[in-house]
Design an enzyme around this catalytic site. Sequence first.
Site, PDB file in Angstrom:
ATOM      1  N   VAL A 181      48.871  36.883  43.087  1.00 47.58           N
ATOM      2  CA  VAL A 181      50.119  37.088  42.848  1.00 47.58           C
ATOM      3  C   VAL A 181      50.261  38.528  42.426  1.00 47.58           C
ATOM      4  O   VAL A 181      51.241  39.259  42.989  1.00 47.58           O
ATOM      5  CB  VAL A 181      51.075  36.275  41.763  1.00 47.58           C
ATOM      6  N   GLU A 226      48.504  43.207  34.508  1.00 44.68           N
ATOM      7  CA  GLU A 226      47.577  42.442  33.695  1.00 44.68           C
ATOM      8  C   GLU A 226      47.188  41.175  34.398  1.00 44.68           C
ATOM      9  O   GLU A 226      48.005  40.253  34.513  1.00 44.68           O
ATOM     10  CB  GLU A 226      48.050  42.265  32.439  1.00 44.68           C
ATOM     11  N   LYS A 240      61.641  38.073  33.527  1.00 50.57           N
ATOM     12  CA  LYS A 240      61.626  36.747  34.289  1.00 50.57           C
ATOM     13  C   LYS A 240      60.320  35.970  33.798  1.00 50.57           C
ATOM     14  O   LYS A 240      59.197  36.289  34.196  1.00 50.57           O
ATOM     15  CB  LYS A 240      61.468  37.149  35.871  1.00 50.57           C
ATOM     16  N   GLY A 277      49.507  37.774  35.441  1.00 51.98           N
ATOM     17  CA  GLY A 277      49.639  36.688  35.912  1.00 51.98           C
ATOM     18  C   GLY A 277      48.513  36.648  36.818  1.00 51.98           C
ATOM     19  O   GLY A 277      47.402  37.534  36.326  1.00 51.98           O
ATOM     20  N   CYS A 299      43.687  34.703  29.752  1.00 52.68           N
ATOM     21  CA  CYS A 299      43.242  35.614  30.639  1.00 52.68           C
ATOM     22  C   CYS A 299      41.735  36.292  29.993  1.00 52.68           C
ATOM     23  O   CYS A 299      40.923  36.835  30.520  1.00 52.68           O
ATOM     24  CB  CYS A 299      44.056  36.668  31.201  1.00 52.68           C
TER      25      CYS A 299
END
Length: 507
Positions: A253, A271, A196, A249, A305
């Site tokens: 979340v 991650e 997704k 993300g 990130c």
Amino acid sequence: MTSQRTAFVEPRREDARFTQKRRYQMLIDGKSVEAEGGETITRESPAYADLVVSEIPRATKGDAERAILAARRAFDTGPWPRMSGSERSRILARIGEAIYEHREELAVIECLEVGKTIRQARGEMGASAEFWRYAAGHAQGLTGETHNSLGDNAIGLMLREPVGVVGIITPWNFPLLIGSERVPWALGAGCTVVVKPSEFTSGSTIRMAELARDCGLPDGVFNVITGYGDPVGQLLAEHPATDFLSFTGSFRVGQIVGGLAASNIKRVGLELGGKGPQIIFADSDLEAASDAVARSIFGVGGQACIAGSRLIVEAPARDEMLERLVKIADKVVIGDPLDENVHVGSLIHRPHLEKVESYVNAGRKAGARLVTGGERLSNVGNYYAPTIFDAVDTDMSIARDEIFGPVLATFAFETPEQAVALANDTQYGLSAGIWSRDITKAMRTIRQVRAGRTWINSAGGGAPEMGIGGFKQSGIGREMGHYGFDEYSTFKNVFMGLNPVNTPWVE
């Protein structure tokens, strides 16, 4: 308003590469399909105001379940997990070559949807192809263990088996690259997957799955569903037919999806965020260090990130390091991502631009000294100037929060112990860098920094042979290298009696 210090190239809408909106379909059980409800999501390019560049299906919970059950059937009864490693390896290698052959097409898709520069995107497509090639080469050699020291009458085996159906949720900033850090390893282990991607940047992931299908990957092995996290991503975490969830993300979340997966005792790989320190000792090659620091935090607008967003510099080198960074920031060309001469494109969307602005304003209000930047660069698109703060306190939001923008917070230190303390003063532990000509000092320092992906005299380098992942609240699990195959494997204990004793338990 355009900065007087930063070169800006106005985005041009006449380029033939985006004169047509791209219309995508999901891939479920080997077929390109629309959402069952017929709804779609349109994506305006973040770099070109009001220009729609793609349209994707808005999947429902029913669509997600169809994809999950297709992957379940492909795993339980299909050929993929039962193929030899050699057979899987050949198909994965073909997929890697297909990605490389289509690298320009894929780069343009990400350039338009993400807002990153075409040069950056091309490099990522090449790296993604290399990840598939590496996974292909090692899928044939996956091993378990034998224990032949259990005595004459027994032998033990540890059998490696694929974990099963893997749900993979990828972020908007590096959709194909991050997908390629995960999917080929899961497939190489014998798993089936449902991916997704972000609703903002789904195009390249869909094309990757289509290329995989065209390369002979069996139906149901690689499925892609598009839409919003609720309900689509949520179902990947909750559904009893998925065995593993990989999420990349935000920390916020990640907590949610990790909790949903835990409710079904489902394994997870996470991650999450980062607030990467870059420790610069005074004996460093400051020219090389400043270039690497600037590339890390200003490249892709800081939307990575692993970006080095905290500059921790030894006091004697502080002024020179800041001077060098300001000169680099002045030379950075920002703007139209399809322009070959542009270094940095657009931020992902207007709300994110406003979030970056709010952090910069908070830093000013808290008393940090703005060295350069701190402003929007155009009313078209979502462009922000490279921004550097000095005199930052560790309790400021610009020092503690993952801004995900081109904002660098600067600190000074006197001793290596102070540098390590500053580096570790964060909830995150994803990445870190050390710069010094004294390799002993650099190694001693890096061993004390709590981060999973680190560099010495480099920033952002890596290879598919090396595992990646985070410490602390930056996540759990490891991707790539042999660790990636372990992530998507499970191990079965087989104890074999070679000479069963016929002595009855009960006389």
